[in-house]
Design an enzyme around this catalytic site. Structure first.
Site, PDB file in Angstrom:
ATOM      1  N   GLY A 208       0.801  -1.217   0.000  1.00 20.42           N
ATOM      2  CA  GLY A 208       0.000   0.000   0.000  1.00 20.42           C
ATOM      3  C   GLY A 208       0.829   1.260   0.000  1.00 20.42           C
TER       4      GLY A 208
ATOM      5  N   GLY B 143      -0.174   5.154   0.275  1.00 23.06           N
ATOM      6  CA  GLY B 143      -0.853   5.720   1.433  1.00 23.06           C
ATOM      7  C   GLY B 143       0.056   6.609   2.267  1.00 23.06           C
TER       8      GLY B 143
ATOM      9  N   ALA C 199       2.208   4.611   4.783  1.00 21.74           N
ATOM     10  CA  ALA C 199       3.236   3.836   4.082  1.00 21.74           C
ATOM     11  C   ALA C 199       4.386   4.721   3.614  1.00 21.74           C
ATOM     12  CB  ALA C 199       2.622   3.107   2.895  1.00 21.74           C
TER      13      ALA C 199
ATOM     14  N   LYS D 222     -11.432  -3.124   9.887  1.00 22.53           N
ATOM     15  CA  LYS D 222     -10.146  -3.123  10.579  1.00 22.53           C
ATOM     16  C   LYS D 222     -10.107  -4.175  11.678  1.00 22.53           C
ATOM     17  CE  LYS D 222      -7.239  -0.837   9.607  1.00 22.53           C
ATOM     18  NZ  LYS D 222      -6.211  -0.952   8.537  1.00 22.53           N
TER      19      LYS D 222
ATOM     20  N   VAL E  19      -4.927   9.629  12.379  1.00 20.84           N
ATOM     21  CA  VAL E  19      -3.578   9.970  11.938  1.00 20.84           C
ATOM     22  C   VAL E  19      -3.507  11.403  11.420  1.00 20.84           C
ATOM     23  CG1 VAL E  19      -1.706   9.387  10.356  1.00 20.84           C
ATOM     24  CG2 VAL E  19      -3.039   7.561  11.442  1.00 20.84           C
TER      25      VAL E  19
ATOM     26  N   PHE F 284     -11.381  12.300  18.916  1.00 23.27           N
ATOM     27  CA  PHE F 284     -10.577  11.177  18.455  1.00 23.27           C
ATOM     28  C   PHE F 284      -9.240  11.126  19.189  1.00 23.27           C
ATOM     29  CE2 PHE F 284     -13.051  12.510  14.717  1.00 23.27           C
ATOM     30  CZ  PHE F 284     -13.652  11.309  14.363  1.00 23.27           C
TER      31      PHE F 284
END
Length: 342
Positions: free
Chosen positions: A11, A14, A17, A163, A191, A223
Protein backbone atom coordinates in the site's frame (compact mmCIF):
# COMPACT_ATOMS: atom_id res chain seq x y z
CA UNK A 1 21.14 -0.57 -2.63
CA UNK A 2 21.46 -2.18 0.79
CA UNK A 3 22.88 -5.70 0.86
CA UNK A 4 20.19 -6.70 3.38
CA UNK A 5 16.99 -8.38 2.19
CA UNK A 6 14.38 -5.76 1.31
CA UNK A 7 11.59 -4.88 3.68
CA UNK A 8 8.29 -5.21 1.84
CA UNK A 9 5.78 -2.40 2.43
CA UNK A 10 2.30 -2.84 0.97
CA UNK A 11 0.00 0.00 0.00
CA UNK A 12 2.88 2.35 -0.72
CA UNK A 13 0.70 5.20 -2.01
CA UNK A 14 -0.85 5.72 1.43
CA UNK A 15 0.18 8.42 3.90
CA UNK A 16 1.37 6.00 6.59
CA UNK A 17 3.24 3.84 4.08
CA UNK A 18 5.16 6.80 2.62
CA UNK A 19 6.36 7.82 6.07
CA UNK A 20 7.26 4.21 6.92
CA UNK A 21 9.26 3.83 3.71
CA UNK A 22 11.14 7.06 4.37
CA UNK A 23 11.95 5.97 7.92
CA UNK A 24 13.15 2.55 6.78
CA UNK A 25 15.46 3.85 4.06
CA UNK A 26 16.89 6.43 6.47
CA UNK A 27 17.76 3.45 8.70
CA UNK A 28 19.59 1.79 5.83
CA UNK A 29 16.94 -0.70 4.73
CA UNK A 30 16.18 -1.44 1.11
CA UNK A 31 12.42 -1.33 0.54
CA UNK A 32 10.27 -3.18 -1.95
CA UNK A 33 6.97 -1.32 -2.14
CA UNK A 34 3.73 -2.59 -3.60
CA UNK A 35 1.15 -0.57 -5.50
CA UNK A 36 -1.78 -1.35 -7.71
CA UNK A 37 -0.53 0.68 -10.70
CA UNK A 38 3.11 1.19 -11.58
CA UNK A 39 2.46 4.72 -12.86
CA UNK A 40 2.15 5.79 -9.20
CA UNK A 41 5.75 4.81 -8.46
CA UNK A 42 7.31 8.19 -9.27
CA UNK A 43 4.79 9.93 -7.00
CA UNK A 44 5.87 7.70 -4.11
CA UNK A 45 9.55 8.28 -4.88
CA UNK A 46 9.04 12.04 -4.77
CA UNK A 47 7.13 11.82 -1.49
CA UNK A 48 9.83 9.66 0.10
CA UNK A 49 12.50 12.10 -1.05
CA UNK A 50 10.50 15.00 0.38
CA UNK A 51 10.47 13.14 3.72
CA UNK A 52 14.25 12.79 3.66
CA UNK A 53 14.52 9.25 2.31
CA UNK A 54 16.85 8.11 -0.45
CA UNK A 55 14.75 6.90 -3.38
CA UNK A 56 17.64 4.73 -4.66
CA UNK A 57 16.85 2.34 -1.79
CA UNK A 58 13.37 1.77 -3.19
CA UNK A 59 11.93 -0.67 -5.75
CA UNK A 60 8.32 -1.27 -6.76
CA UNK A 61 6.15 -4.25 -7.65
CA UNK A 62 2.50 -4.39 -8.68
CA UNK A 63 0.12 -6.32 -6.42
CA UNK A 64 -3.57 -5.86 -5.67
CA UNK A 65 -5.23 -6.87 -2.39
CA UNK A 66 -8.16 -8.33 -4.31
CA UNK A 67 -5.96 -10.55 -6.48
CA UNK A 68 -3.70 -13.44 -5.48
CA UNK A 69 -1.37 -12.82 -8.43
CA UNK A 70 1.79 -10.90 -7.64
CA UNK A 71 2.08 -11.45 -3.92
CA UNK A 72 4.52 -14.37 -4.03
CA UNK A 73 6.82 -12.27 -6.21
CA UNK A 74 6.34 -9.24 -3.98
CA UNK A 75 7.52 -10.94 -0.78
CA UNK A 76 10.13 -13.30 -2.28
CA UNK A 77 13.48 -13.08 -0.54
CA UNK A 78 12.23 -10.78 2.20
CA UNK A 79 12.43 -11.39 5.94
CA UNK A 80 10.08 -8.56 6.95
CA UNK A 81 6.69 -7.52 5.55
CA UNK A 82 4.83 -4.41 6.69
CA UNK A 83 1.22 -4.55 5.56
CA UNK A 84 -0.41 -1.11 5.51
CA UNK A 85 -2.79 -1.50 2.57
CA UNK A 86 -6.48 -1.29 3.49
CA UNK A 87 -9.43 0.72 2.17
CA UNK A 88 -10.40 3.85 4.16
CA UNK A 89 -13.35 5.51 2.40
CA UNK A 90 -14.47 9.09 3.12
CA UNK A 91 -18.08 7.94 2.71
CA UNK A 92 -19.34 4.59 3.91
CA UNK A 93 -20.36 2.16 1.13
CA UNK A 94 -23.87 0.85 0.68
CA UNK A 95 -22.50 -2.70 0.86
CA UNK A 96 -20.24 -3.17 3.93
CA UNK A 97 -18.46 -6.06 2.22
CA UNK A 98 -16.97 -3.58 -0.26
CA UNK A 99 -14.68 -2.49 2.59
CA UNK A 100 -14.58 -5.60 4.77
CA UNK A 101 -13.70 -8.12 2.06
CA UNK A 102 -10.53 -6.47 0.69
CA UNK A 103 -9.32 -5.62 4.22
CA UNK A 104 -9.74 -9.18 5.52
CA UNK A 105 -8.96 -11.19 2.40
CA UNK A 106 -6.11 -8.90 1.40
CA UNK A 107 -4.46 -9.28 4.80
CA UNK A 108 -4.74 -13.06 4.55
CA UNK A 109 -3.40 -13.11 0.97
CA UNK A 110 -0.29 -11.22 2.03
CA UNK A 111 0.12 -13.36 5.15
CA UNK A 112 -0.20 -16.56 3.14
CA UNK A 113 2.41 -15.37 0.64
CA UNK A 114 4.69 -14.33 3.51
CA UNK A 115 4.32 -17.78 5.05
CA UNK A 116 5.21 -19.50 1.78
CA UNK A 117 8.27 -17.24 1.51
CA UNK A 118 9.39 -18.01 5.09
CA UNK A 119 9.15 -14.35 6.09
CA UNK A 120 10.20 -13.92 9.72
CA UNK A 121 8.27 -10.83 10.85
CA UNK A 122 4.91 -9.48 9.69
CA UNK A 123 3.92 -6.02 10.94
CA UNK A 124 0.25 -5.18 10.37
CA UNK A 125 -1.14 -1.66 10.30
CA UNK A 126 -4.43 -1.98 12.12
CA UNK A 127 -6.21 0.90 13.86
CA UNK A 128 -7.33 2.11 17.24
CA UNK A 129 -10.88 1.44 15.99
CA UNK A 130 -10.07 -2.26 16.44
CA UNK A 131 -9.69 -1.48 20.17
CA UNK A 132 -12.24 1.17 21.15
CA UNK A 133 -15.60 -0.48 20.49
CA UNK A 134 -16.08 -3.25 22.99
CA UNK A 135 -19.37 -4.09 24.62
CA UNK A 136 -20.75 -3.35 28.10
CA UNK A 137 -17.65 -1.56 29.36
CA UNK A 138 -17.86 0.94 32.25
CA UNK A 139 -17.86 4.64 31.35
CA UNK A 140 -14.50 5.16 33.07
CA UNK A 141 -12.79 2.31 31.22
CA UNK A 142 -9.19 3.04 30.17
CA UNK A 143 -8.56 1.42 26.81
CA UNK A 144 -5.34 -0.42 26.02
CA UNK A 145 -3.97 -3.09 23.72
CA UNK A 146 -5.83 -5.67 25.83
CA UNK A 147 -9.14 -4.45 24.38
CA UNK A 148 -10.73 -5.62 21.15
CA UNK A 149 -13.68 -4.15 19.31
CA UNK A 150 -16.76 -6.37 19.14
CA UNK A 151 -17.36 -6.44 15.41
CA UNK A 152 -20.83 -7.94 15.90
CA UNK A 153 -22.16 -4.63 17.21
CA UNK A 154 -24.83 -3.36 14.85
CA UNK A 155 -23.92 0.31 15.27
CA UNK A 156 -20.42 0.04 13.82
CA UNK A 157 -19.44 1.39 10.41
CA UNK A 158 -18.07 -0.95 7.74
CA UNK A 159 -14.63 0.64 8.19
CA UNK A 160 -14.50 -0.13 11.93
CA UNK A 161 -15.67 -3.67 11.25
CA UNK A 162 -13.14 -4.09 8.44
CA UNK A 163 -10.15 -3.12 10.58
CA UNK A 164 -11.28 -5.31 13.46
CA UNK A 165 -12.08 -8.34 11.32
CA UNK A 166 -8.82 -8.05 9.38
CA UNK A 167 -6.71 -7.83 12.53
CA UNK A 168 -8.50 -10.72 14.22
CA UNK A 169 -8.05 -12.78 11.04
CA UNK A 170 -4.31 -12.10 11.15
CA UNK A 171 -3.97 -13.19 14.78
CA UNK A 172 -6.04 -16.30 14.08
CA UNK A 173 -3.87 -17.16 11.07
CA UNK A 174 -0.55 -16.99 12.91
CA UNK A 175 -1.94 -18.94 15.84
CA UNK A 176 -3.10 -21.77 13.58
CA UNK A 177 -0.07 -21.89 11.25
CA UNK A 178 3.21 -22.89 12.83
CA UNK A 179 5.16 -21.71 9.78
CA UNK A 180 3.58 -18.24 9.81
CA UNK A 181 5.73 -15.19 10.47
CA UNK A 182 5.87 -13.56 13.88
CA UNK A 183 3.13 -10.94 14.04
CA UNK A 184 3.24 -7.44 15.50
CA UNK A 185 0.33 -5.02 15.12
CA UNK A 186 0.30 -1.21 15.14
CA UNK A 187 -3.01 0.41 16.17
CA UNK A 188 -2.80 4.15 15.39
CA UNK A 189 -5.38 6.70 16.43
CA UNK A 190 -6.68 9.38 14.04
CA UNK A 191 -3.58 9.97 11.94
CA UNK A 192 -2.36 13.54 11.67
CA UNK A 193 1.09 15.01 11.02
CA UNK A 194 2.64 16.24 7.79
CA UNK A 195 1.34 15.24 4.36
CA UNK A 196 4.23 14.73 1.90
CA UNK A 197 2.22 15.31 -1.28
CA UNK A 198 -1.18 16.13 -2.72
CA UNK A 199 -2.42 12.53 -2.62
CA UNK A 200 -4.20 13.18 0.66
CA UNK A 201 -5.40 10.71 3.23
CA UNK A 202 -8.99 10.84 4.40
CA UNK A 203 -7.88 12.50 7.64
CA UNK A 204 -6.04 15.28 5.77
CA UNK A 205 -8.83 15.74 3.25
CA UNK A 206 -11.00 16.78 6.19
CA UNK A 207 -9.03 20.04 6.49
CA UNK A 208 -9.60 20.86 2.82
CA UNK A 209 -13.33 20.44 3.35
CA UNK A 210 -13.21 22.68 6.40
CA UNK A 211 -11.14 25.30 4.54
CA UNK A 212 -13.83 25.39 1.83
CA UNK A 213 -16.58 26.00 4.38
CA UNK A 214 -18.22 22.62 3.76
CA UNK A 215 -18.86 22.11 7.48
CA UNK A 216 -20.26 25.25 9.17
CA UNK A 217 -20.78 23.12 12.29
CA UNK A 218 -19.05 20.02 13.67
CA UNK A 219 -20.41 16.87 15.30
CA UNK A 220 -19.59 16.51 18.99
CA UNK A 221 -17.00 13.77 18.65
CA UNK A 222 -13.38 13.40 19.65
CA UNK A 223 -10.58 11.18 18.46
CA UNK A 224 -7.35 9.81 19.89
CA UNK A 225 -4.67 11.45 17.73
CA UNK A 226 -1.49 9.88 16.36
CA UNK A 227 1.24 11.75 14.51
CA UNK A 228 2.12 9.90 11.31
CA UNK A 229 5.82 10.33 12.11
CA UNK A 230 5.32 8.42 15.36
CA UNK A 231 3.26 5.80 13.55
CA UNK A 232 6.15 5.28 11.12
CA UNK A 233 8.63 5.01 13.99
CA UNK A 234 6.43 2.42 15.68
CA UNK A 235 6.39 0.29 12.54
CA UNK A 236 10.15 0.55 12.11
CA UNK A 237 10.81 -0.36 15.74
CA UNK A 238 8.36 -3.27 15.52
CA UNK A 239 10.40 -4.70 12.64
CA UNK A 240 13.72 -4.42 14.49
CA UNK A 241 12.93 -5.32 18.10
CA UNK A 242 12.76 -9.09 18.73
CA UNK A 243 10.38 -8.71 21.67
CA UNK A 244 7.83 -6.80 19.59
CA UNK A 245 6.54 -10.09 18.19
CA UNK A 246 3.15 -11.12 19.50
CA UNK A 247 2.27 -7.60 20.59
CA UNK A 248 -0.18 -4.86 19.69
CA UNK A 249 0.88 -1.22 20.00
CA UNK A 250 -1.70 1.52 20.48
CA UNK A 251 -0.16 4.71 19.06
CA UNK A 252 -1.66 8.01 20.13
CA UNK A 253 -1.13 10.97 22.43
CA UNK A 254 -4.10 12.99 23.55
CA UNK A 255 -7.44 13.61 21.85
CA UNK A 256 -9.05 16.33 19.77
CA UNK A 257 -12.61 17.04 18.70
CA UNK A 258 -13.52 17.93 15.14
CA UNK A 259 -14.38 21.41 16.37
CA UNK A 260 -10.88 21.72 17.87
CA UNK A 261 -9.33 20.63 14.57
CA UNK A 262 -11.16 23.52 12.94
CA UNK A 263 -9.91 25.90 15.63
CA UNK A 264 -6.32 24.79 14.96
CA UNK A 265 -6.81 25.44 11.25
CA UNK A 266 -8.15 28.93 12.01
CA UNK A 267 -5.36 29.60 14.51
CA UNK A 268 -2.69 28.81 11.93
CA UNK A 269 -4.46 30.61 9.07
CA UNK A 270 -6.78 33.33 10.41
CA UNK A 271 -8.07 34.10 6.92
CA UNK A 272 -9.90 30.74 7.10
CA UNK A 273 -11.70 31.60 10.34
CA UNK A 274 -14.96 32.29 8.52
CA UNK A 275 -14.83 28.86 6.86
CA UNK A 276 -14.21 26.47 9.76
CA UNK A 277 -17.03 25.10 11.96
CA UNK A 278 -18.56 27.76 14.20
CA UNK A 279 -20.28 25.48 16.73
CA UNK A 280 -20.91 21.85 17.60
CA UNK A 281 -24.04 20.09 16.38
CA UNK A 282 -26.38 18.28 18.78
CA UNK A 283 -26.14 14.51 18.40
CA UNK A 284 -29.75 14.27 17.19
CA UNK A 285 -29.00 16.65 14.32
CA UNK A 286 -26.00 14.57 13.26
CA UNK A 287 -28.07 11.41 13.17
CA UNK A 288 -30.68 13.16 11.03
CA UNK A 289 -28.06 14.49 8.61
CA UNK A 290 -26.55 11.02 8.23
CA UNK A 291 -29.66 9.95 6.31
CA UNK A 292 -28.72 12.29 3.46
CA UNK A 293 -24.92 12.66 3.83
CA UNK A 294 -23.03 9.36 3.74
CA UNK A 295 -19.89 11.01 5.09
CA UNK A 296 -21.73 11.66 8.36
CA UNK A 297 -22.45 7.95 8.81
CA UNK A 298 -18.75 7.35 9.35
CA UNK A 299 -18.80 9.14 12.68
CA UNK A 300 -22.14 7.96 14.13
CA UNK A 301 -20.50 5.41 16.50
CA UNK A 302 -18.40 8.26 17.93
CA UNK A 303 -21.35 10.28 19.21
CA UNK A 304 -21.26 10.34 23.00
CA UNK A 305 -18.36 7.88 23.12
CA UNK A 306 -15.42 8.34 25.46
CA UNK A 307 -12.04 6.89 24.58
CA UNK A 308 -9.69 7.44 27.46
CA UNK A 309 -6.66 5.31 26.78
CA UNK A 310 -3.09 4.61 27.78
CA UNK A 311 -0.07 4.67 25.49
CA UNK A 312 2.24 3.29 28.18
CA UNK A 313 2.92 0.08 26.26
CA UNK A 314 4.15 1.67 23.03
CA UNK A 315 6.30 4.21 24.84
CA UNK A 316 7.94 1.64 27.10
CA UNK A 317 8.20 -1.35 24.74
CA UNK A 318 9.26 0.57 21.63
CA UNK A 319 11.03 3.45 23.36
CA UNK A 320 8.98 6.17 21.66
CA UNK A 321 8.30 9.70 22.86
CA UNK A 322 5.06 10.57 21.14
CA UNK A 323 4.18 13.99 19.79
CA UNK A 324 1.05 15.45 21.35
CA UNK A 325 -2.24 15.89 19.52
CA UNK A 326 -1.92 19.64 18.96
CA UNK A 327 1.56 19.27 17.45
CA UNK A 328 0.32 16.52 15.13
CA UNK A 329 -2.68 18.52 13.92
CA UNK A 330 -0.62 21.70 13.52
CA UNK A 331 1.91 19.84 11.38
CA UNK A 332 -0.95 18.54 9.23
CA UNK A 333 -2.45 21.94 8.45
CA UNK A 334 0.95 23.55 7.88
CA UNK A 335 1.88 20.83 5.40
CA UNK A 336 -1.30 21.44 3.43
CA UNK A 337 -0.48 25.12 3.17
CA UNK A 338 3.10 24.27 2.13
CA UNK A 339 1.62 22.10 -0.61
CA UNK A 340 -0.76 24.94 -1.55
CA UNK A 341 -3.77 22.74 -0.95
CA UNK A 342 -5.55 25.14 1.42
Amino acid sequence: MSDRPPVVVTGSTGLVAKHIIAELVKRGHAVRATLRRMEKADDVRRAVKRLGGEAAQLEFVVADLEQRAGWDEAVAGSQIVIHTASPFPMAQPDNPEDVIRPARDGTLRVLEAATRAAVQRFVLTSSSVAIFYGRDLPSDHIYSEADFTDETRTDLTPYIKSKTIAEKAAWDFVQKNAAAPQLAVINPGFVQGPAPDADLSTSHELYRLMARGVYPAAPRIRFPVADVRDVALAHAEATERPDAAGNRFLVGSGQLTLFELGRILAREYPELSSKVPKFELPDAAVRALAYVDKRMRTILPELGATKDYTNAHVTSALGLRLRDADEAATAAVRSLRDLRLI
